[in-house]
Design a protein around this motif. Structure first.
Motif, PDB file in Angstrom:
ATOM      1  N   ILE A 238       0.755  -1.227  -0.289  1.00  0.00           N
ATOM      2  CA  ILE A 238       0.176   0.125  -0.060  1.00  0.00           C
ATOM      3  C   ILE A 238       0.750   1.189  -0.031  1.00  0.00           C
ATOM      4  CG2 ILE A 238      -1.782   1.530   1.155  1.00  0.00           C
ATOM      5  CD1 ILE A 238      -2.809  -1.442   2.325  1.00  0.00           C
ATOM      6  N   ALA A 239       2.003   1.063   0.796  1.00  0.00           N
ATOM      7  CA  ALA A 239       2.896   2.325   0.868  1.00  0.00           C
ATOM      8  C   ALA A 239       3.694   2.928  -0.471  1.00  0.00           C
ATOM      9  CB  ALA A 239       3.965   1.951   2.032  1.00  0.00           C
ATOM     10  N   GLN A 240       3.793   1.568  -1.088  1.00  0.00           N
ATOM     11  CA  GLN A 240       4.417   1.726  -2.590  1.00  0.00           C
ATOM     12  C   GLN A 240       3.313   2.312  -3.723  1.00  0.00           C
ATOM     13  OE1 GLN A 240       5.616  -2.307  -3.355  1.00  0.00           O
ATOM     14  NE2 GLN A 240       7.402  -2.190  -2.113  1.00  0.00           N
ATOM     15  N   GLU A 241       2.109   2.054  -3.547  1.00  0.00           N
ATOM     16  CA  GLU A 241       1.251   2.354  -4.240  1.00  0.00           C
ATOM     17  C   GLU A 241       0.938   3.810  -3.881  1.00  0.00           C
ATOM     18  OE1 GLU A 241      -0.397   1.045  -7.002  1.00  0.00           O
ATOM     19  OE2 GLU A 241       0.954  -0.673  -6.649  1.00  0.00           O
ATOM     20  N   VAL A 242       0.974   4.283  -2.929  1.00  0.00           N
ATOM     21  CA  VAL A 242       1.030   5.738  -2.301  1.00  0.00           C
ATOM     22  C   VAL A 242       2.018   6.412  -2.905  1.00  0.00           C
ATOM     23  CG1 VAL A 242       0.800   7.231  -0.351  1.00  0.00           C
ATOM     24  CG2 VAL A 242      -0.745   5.216  -0.311  1.00  0.00           C
TER      25      VAL A 242
END
Length: 281
Positions: A238-242
């Motif tokens: 999720i952090a990567q997508e953000v």
């Protein structure tokens, strides 16, 4: 002198024939009937030829009305508490009177009967071995959407009440927060002549009601917010997508909202992860 008794009497949610024998007995024996809406309750009492004192008791009742009812109970009177329809104390102000009676040692007895939430659950066709009752969601959109995010996170069927004026707004928010494919059962005019139950997706229900010339009746909606498989995404993913969206120039708020929508994730969860990503606010 014996202390009186507070009777919590469930009344029909539409069809007057749904009242129980015990409820009729309690209403006839009561010295006073305290009603959320005396105009509605008098119709029920007249239908069954019940003649006794009727007083109003609702969310705007002043302290004097509490003292009046507690005073009657203190001298041995029986007071029957009824709501607009259904079981009292469920999404109505009666709980405060019950609490005060308990504190003063006054007996409280519940006379069970109709309940719109349970009726809707039985009609839904959903697995409601566990379900959440929410009552009325906030009339303000921002607060209502936050509540729907909480409901989505619970992942079990949830029952909400809604007015005809806000039902389309509710369904629009369900589509946005929980997904347009979320299963719902939209019940209208339960137990009445024009009763109907729409068992379909939130998107379909929104389109169906939105296409009508007029929307009438009170609604009970059962929402089945199935957790998406995508919720199993790790925080790292999720952090990567953000972060990808932050790098493209988006703010954290916008990036979190886009990721949440794309992957069917609760916005507050994604935003919490976004707060630890990058520097752009």
């Amino acid at each position: 002198m014996d202390v009186g008794k507070l009777l919590l009497v469930a009344t029909p949610i539409g069809n007057l024939g749904d009242i129980t024998l015990r409820a009729l007995e309690a209403l006839r024996e009561a010295d006073v009937v305290a009603a959320e809406d005396t105009r509605r309750t008098v119709k029920l009492l007249n239908h069954y030829a019940i003649k006794n004192k009727l007083v109003s008791f609702h969310e705007y009742s002043r302290e004097a009305r509490f003292e009046e009812i507690l005073g009657l109970l203190a001298v041995g009177k029986k007071v029957a508490l009824v709501s607009d329809a259904g079981t009292p104390v469920i999404s109505d102000p009666g709980y405060e009177l019950v609490r005060r009676c308990i504190e003063k040692g006054i007996e409280v007895e519940s006379i069970p009967g109709a309940c719109a939430a349970v009726t809707a659950v039985t009609l839904s066709g959903m697995d409601c071995s566990r379900f959440l009752f929410w009552g009325f969601l906030s009339p303000k959109q921002a607060a209502r959407r936050r509540e729907l995010e909480e409901i989505q996170e619970k992942g079990i069927p949830c029952v909400v009440y809604e007015s005809p004026n806000r039902i389309l707004k509710l369904l629009a928010d369900v589509c946005d927060i929980c997904g347009a494919e979320t299963r719902v059962c939209v019940c209208r005019e339960l137990t009445k002549l024009h009763e109907e139950s729409l068992r379909m997706t939130a998107g379909e229900a929104r389109a169906e009601l939105g296409g009508r010339e007029a929307i009438k009746g009170e609604f009970v909606v059962v929402i089945d917010p199935q957790p998406a498989e995508t919720e199993k995404l790790s925080e790292q993913r999720i952090a990567q997508e953000v972060e990808k969206r932050l790098q493209s120039g988006m703010t954290k708020k916008s990036a979190a909202a886009e990721v949440a929508k794309e992957y069917g994730l609760p916005k507050n969860r994604v935003y919490g992860i976004a707060l630890g990503s990058g520097k752009r606010e």
